[in-house]
Design an enzyme around this catalytic site. Structure first.
Site, PDB file in Angstrom:
ATOM      1  N   ASP A   1       0.794  -1.639   0.254  1.00  0.00           N
ATOM      2  CA  ASP A   1      -0.028   0.228  -0.010  1.00  0.00           C
ATOM      3  C   ASP A   1       0.957   1.391  -0.355  1.00  0.00           C
ATOM      4  O   ASP A   1       1.628   1.158   0.266  1.00  0.00           O
ATOM      5  CB  ASP A   1      -0.461   0.088   1.091  1.00  0.00           C
ATOM      6  CG  ASP A   1      -1.918   1.016   1.026  1.00  0.00           C
ATOM      7  OD1 ASP A   1      -2.916   0.607   0.826  1.00  0.00           O
ATOM      8  OD2 ASP A   1      -1.864   2.109   1.898  1.00  0.00           O
ATOM      9  N   ILE A   2       0.609   2.388  -0.785  1.00  0.00           N
ATOM     10  CA  ILE A   2       1.441   3.756  -0.937  1.00  0.00           C
ATOM     11  C   ILE A   2       0.885   3.931   0.542  1.00  0.00           C
ATOM     12  O   ILE A   2      -0.562   4.362   0.482  1.00  0.00           O
ATOM     13  CB  ILE A   2       1.033   4.496  -2.364  1.00  0.00           C
ATOM     14  CG1 ILE A   2       1.323   3.209  -3.705  1.00  0.00           C
ATOM     15  CG2 ILE A   2       2.045   5.527  -2.143  1.00  0.00           C
ATOM     16  CD1 ILE A   2       0.746   4.292  -4.750  1.00  0.00           C
TER      17      ILE A   2
ATOM     18  N   GLU B   1      -4.244   2.914  -4.227  1.00  0.00           N
ATOM     19  CA  GLU B   1      -2.966   2.599  -3.974  1.00  0.00           C
ATOM     20  C   GLU B   1      -2.645   1.160  -3.133  1.00  0.00           C
ATOM     21  O   GLU B   1      -1.842   0.871  -3.508  1.00  0.00           O
ATOM     22  CB  GLU B   1      -3.169   3.793  -3.130  1.00  0.00           C
ATOM     23  CG  GLU B   1      -3.591   3.450  -1.666  1.00  0.00           C
ATOM     24  CD  GLU B   1      -4.965   4.276  -1.164  1.00  0.00           C
ATOM     25  OE1 GLU B   1      -4.611   4.635   0.454  1.00  0.00           O
ATOM     26  OE2 GLU B   1      -5.355   4.112  -2.339  1.00  0.00           O
TER      27      GLU B   1
END
Length: 490
Positions: free
Chosen positions: A359-360, A402
């Site tokens: 995950d960003i 994301e």
């Protein structure tokens, strides 16, 4: 000719009545009337009438469908308006009056009905706008959130290649529009694009099936014709054999009264004639079948080419279904299929299999500060970097938003942790710059190794839990499920 002039005047009046129903027909009938007025003979007029009739036959008549669609939309709109409790009694009474009116028949009646419906909508919008002013501030944030979700949803949609740019334009318009209450308009645009794409796909499929049917029909007709030619050649062959037998009988009869020299000459002539007749028949038969066979071979090749072309199109469409529109890496549908395959292989061969979720970090703040186009750029760059940095045996996909998912087969959990940390360092080293501001973007990852008793969801939930732990511990790190749980809770 006086009757022709009367017919022309009648046609002019009739065509005026049908004016503005089809733009292409209107243009054509204008040219038709000019030609008809300048026609000098009855034959010219008949030819013009035939051309116009053929043009009308080849032009689809969609007016009835459009009117039916308009009636359906009007009914649905009335029902939807009645479900709004906050409307005044005056507006509700107008809706009931409209529902009780006779169904429109003419185009003018349809137009008046829709005009009346639009007026009711205007009154409803004014009333709803007045009541919404008091709660607009509270709902604006919610609608902005829905706008963000709609942009993400657009990226998941699969449409024909001709409609991809239209969807992208809608998504950019949503991102740049300061008014979040334009959401219904954008939803309608997206729905219309999906409908148009579906219609185009159906039209293409119908065209292929019609073409295939025509080719098969022509092939059948040629095959039937070949059989017929074979029967005709067989009959001709029977006639030739009959002639040969008759010649043999005559030769036998004449040989009784002939000398040896005369008999030899008769036999020689008979043999020569037989050979010539058979050679001629064979040559004719060979020429016919050669031409027919070449024609059939050509049609078979054309049919094969059409089929291969359609198969290629289907493969391309299937590939598009499994590629994420924005990042150009596998999407969630492709991930689901690959995950099933890898789990089956894991259970069959007992080789290690690891699942990671990436995950960003702080992605929403990037969208909020620099806009959704900047967020798109971040997603694309990170996705391509991850794709290029993994092994050929690994498989990465955009799971949504994301978030990315990654399969790492045939390595241990320790090796998986090392590989994920290398990915994390590589992403951190990318020099992002927005509005003259340099940014360092990081990722968090949670992963787990498959157990013998695991199903896909079991491993995914553990990896998701590990990702949640990585976020709680400060982000920019890799957590394996089962490790550091105590320190997280503390």
């Amino acid at each position: 000719m006086s009757s022709s002039k009367a017919i022309t005047r009648l046609l002019q009046q009739l065509l005026k009545r049908g004016y503005r129903q089809d733009k292409a027909i209107d243009k054509y009938q204008f040219k038709f009337l000019k030609k008809l007025q300048s026609a000098t003979t009855a034959e010219d007029e008949i030819q013009l009438f035939d051309e116009y009739s053929e043009h009308l036959e080849n032009t689809p008549y969609t007016l009835e469908d459009k009117l039916s669609e308009g009636k359906l939309v009007a009914r649905q709109s009335q029902v939807q308006l009645q479900q709004i409790d906050s409307l005044s009694e005056a507006v509700k009474n107008k809706i009931n009056t409209m529902k009780g009116a006779p169904e429109p028949y003419t185009i003018g009646e349809h137009h008046n009905a829709l005009k009346e419906l639009i007026k009711i909508y205007q009154h409803a919008v004014i009333e709803l706008n007045k009541s919404a002013n008091s709660t607009e501030t509270d709902t604006k944030a919610d609608i902005s959130f829905i706008n963000d979700e709609l942009q993400l949803l657009i990226l998941e949609l699969d449409v024909g290649q001709a409609f991809v740019k239209k969807l992208e334009k809608v998504r950019i318009d949503i991102s740049n529009d300061p008014d979040p209450f334009q959401l219904p308009q954008y939803c309608l645009q997206v729905i219309n694009i999906i409908i148009d794409s579906t219609r185009e796909e159906r039209r293409t499929s119908r065209h292929f099936l019609y073409t295939l049917n025509d080719s098969l029909t022509q092939f059948y007709l040629n095959f039937a014709q070949t059989l017929k030619l074979s029967e005709e050649d067989f009959e001709k062959q029977k006639e030739t054999y009959k002639t040969i037998h008759q010649g043999a009988d005559e030769l036998q009869e004449n040989s009784k009264n002939q000398t040896l020299e005369e008999l030899q000459a008769s036999i020689s002539d008979y043999v020569t004639n037989v050979k010539a007749a058979m050679a001629l028949q064979e040559q004719q038969q060979e020429d016919k079948f050669c031409k027919k066979f070449q024609s059939m071979v050509r049609q078979i090749k054309e049919l094969q080419n059409e089929t291969q072309s359609y198969q290629k199109t289907l493969k391309q469409q299937n590939k598009q279904l499994h590629i994420d529109f924005l990042t150009k890496i596998p999407n969630r549908a492709a991930w689901s299929e690959r995950l099933k395959t890898e789990v089956i292989r894991f259970k069959r061969y007992k080789t290690p299999l690891n699942l990671a979720i990436i995950d960003i970090d702080n992605f929403k703040s990037i969208n909020d500060r620099f806009g959704h186009l900047a967020g798109d750029k971040v997603l694309n760059v990170i996705a391509q970097t991850l794709q290029k940095s993994i092994r050929n045996a690994d498989y990465i996909a955009r799971f949504g938003g994301e978030e990315f998912t990654l399969l790492l087969p045939e390595i241990t959990p320790t090796q998986t942790e090392v590989a994920l940390n290398k990915l994390r360092d590589r992403i951190k080293s990318i020099p992002f710059q927005f509005k003259d501001e340099h940014l360092t973007i990081t990722i968090s990852a949670g992963f787990t190794a498959f157990n013998a008793s695991d199903e896909s969801d079991d491993a995914f939930e553990r990896a998701d839990t590990a990702l949640y732990q990585a976020k709680r511990k400060g982000k920019d790190q890799v957590i394996q499920q089962g490790k550091n749980e105590k320190s997280v809770d503390d």
